[in-house]
Write an enzyme that holds these catalytic residues in place. Structure first.
Site, PDB file in Angstrom:
ATOM      1  N   HIS A  70     -10.818   8.270  -0.304  1.00  0.00           N
ATOM      2  CA  HIS A  70     -10.816   8.672   0.340  1.00  0.00           C
ATOM      3  C   HIS A  70      -9.215   9.761  -0.203  1.00  0.00           C
ATOM      4  CE1 HIS A  70      -9.023   5.711  -0.650  1.00  0.00           C
ATOM      5  NE2 HIS A  70      -7.810   5.222  -0.340  1.00  0.00           N
TER       6      HIS A  70
ATOM      7  N   ASP B  15       1.019  -0.568   0.145  1.00  0.00           N
ATOM      8  CA  ASP B  15       0.209   0.138  -0.650  1.00  0.00           C
ATOM      9  C   ASP B  15       1.272   1.620   0.398  1.00  0.00           C
ATOM     10  OD1 ASP B  15      -3.505   0.975   0.703  1.00  0.00           O
ATOM     11  OD2 ASP B  15      -1.879   2.254   1.958  1.00  0.00           O
TER      12      ASP B  15
ATOM     13  N   TYR C  80      -1.235  11.245   2.012  1.00  0.00           N
ATOM     14  CA  TYR C  80      -1.887  11.168   1.062  1.00  0.00           C
ATOM     15  C   TYR C  80      -1.918  12.964  -0.565  1.00  0.00           C
ATOM     16  CZ  TYR C  80      -3.719   6.447   1.832  1.00  0.00           C
ATOM     17  OH  TYR C  80      -4.563   5.765   2.235  1.00  0.00           O
TER      18      TYR C  80
ATOM     19  N   HIS D  63      -7.150  -7.174   0.562  1.00  0.00           N
ATOM     20  CA  HIS D  63      -6.506  -6.102   1.329  1.00  0.00           C
ATOM     21  C   HIS D  63      -4.975  -6.292   1.561  1.00  0.00           C
ATOM     22  CE1 HIS D  63      -3.958  -2.589  -0.039  1.00  0.00           C
ATOM     23  NE2 HIS D  63      -4.279  -1.908   1.092  1.00  0.00           N
TER      24      HIS D  63
END
Length: 301
Positions: free
Chosen positions: A161, A116, A221, A281
């Site tokens: 998100h 990730d 992010y 995931h």
């Protein structure tokens, strides 16, 4: 760079691991666990998690490798510097942290595996430091540039998100902090196929760590919607690729979003092994034997 011993409760019950804090930037320390001996491999965690996600895989690999697994800058027990500019949480900066960390522990060349967000850091490290990164495994991610280009139409809602945390500072942090338990719980619940892989104490550890790190998580992010895209766009324009052998393990998101994940990755990595997996995931916790096996196989490539 300075190094000091530390204790981290997330590794309780795993006595083979030792932990310490290592300075990787001026005044920025990463909290890192190490175990084993042999060829070094660095493991980088994803969102909304900490290095605890590697507990099973690290214990397996430590039988014949030196395993190094830190909390990333901005996560877990590592330092969370204020995002005074886009570079603070760029993947380029976070990749430099990892290379400096490994060097401080005596390893100028190492294998690297990331899941990730950690996979994006590993991707950047392989691009920027080919002399240091010998081989790479990336779990359930696309390169940042391809990710943004693949999200389109109503199907892009699966990445809501990403768009939320891409907004300018202020509103995303406020919204997430005011609903942190529900926000982070959503991903832990929605992204796993086998809830048993995240027992209550582990899930609670992830939630506590994430709720304490909202500004830095958002900054991480936000960088992926700005400076990280700039860096990958420059790479693509220059025709840069990953020289090291690369293994990519992914869920079959391509069928849902309409892209060919293997083809996207092959454009970045000529020496590629791509495999679609059946688990969710959080694959290092849902199928740790598979992940450990695939990382080991990298060393024979």
């Amino acid at each position: 760079m300075a190094s000091t011993p530390t204790h981290h409760p997330d590794l309780a019950g795993l006595p083979r691991f030792t932990t310490q804090r290592v300075e990787v930037d001026e005044g920025v320390f990463l909290d890192v666990a190490t175990a084993g001996s042999g060829t070094p491999v660095v493991l980088l965690h994803g969102f909304p998690q900490t290095r605890l996600m590697w507990r099973h895989v690290a214990a397996d690999l430590a039988a014949d490798h030196t395993v190094i697994f830190p909390d990333l800058r901005g996560y877990g027990a590592s330092d969370k510097p204020a995002a005074t500019g886009p570079a603070v949480y760029s993947k380029r900066t976070m990749a430099r942290d990892v290379v400096r960390l490994a060097a401080a522990l005596g390893h100028d060349r190492f294998a690297l595996a990331g899941h990730d967000r950690g996979a994006l850091v590993a991707f950047r490290a392989a691009m920027d430091y080919p002399e240091a990164v010998s081989r790479v495994a990336l779990l359930d991610v696309l390169p940042t540039l391809d990710m943004w280009e693949s999200l389109r139409g109503t199907m892009a809602a699966v990445g809501f998100h990403l768009y939320l945390m891409a907004q300018p500072p202020g509103l995303p942090e406020l919204m997430i902090e005011n609903s942190a338990e529900a926000f982070f719980s959503f991903f832990l619940d929605a992204w796993t196929k086998d809830p048993r892989a995240l027992p209550d104490d582990v899930r609670a550890a992830y939630l506590d760590a994430s709720k304490a790190a909202v500004p830095s998580i958002v900054a991480d992010y936000r960088a992926s919607a700005g400076v990280d895209v700039e860096h990958e766009s420059a790479d693509r324009k220059a025709g840069r690729t990953i020289a090291a052998p690369l293994t990519v393990l992914q869920q079959d998101w391509g069928a849902l979003l309409g892209y060919d994940a293997e083809a996207l990755w092959r454009a970045w990595a000529p020496d590629l092994r791509h495999r679609t997996v059946a688990c969710g995931h959080f694959m290092a916790e849902e199928d740790p034997a598979l992940i450990a096996s695939e990382i080991r196989a990298l060393f024979t490539r």
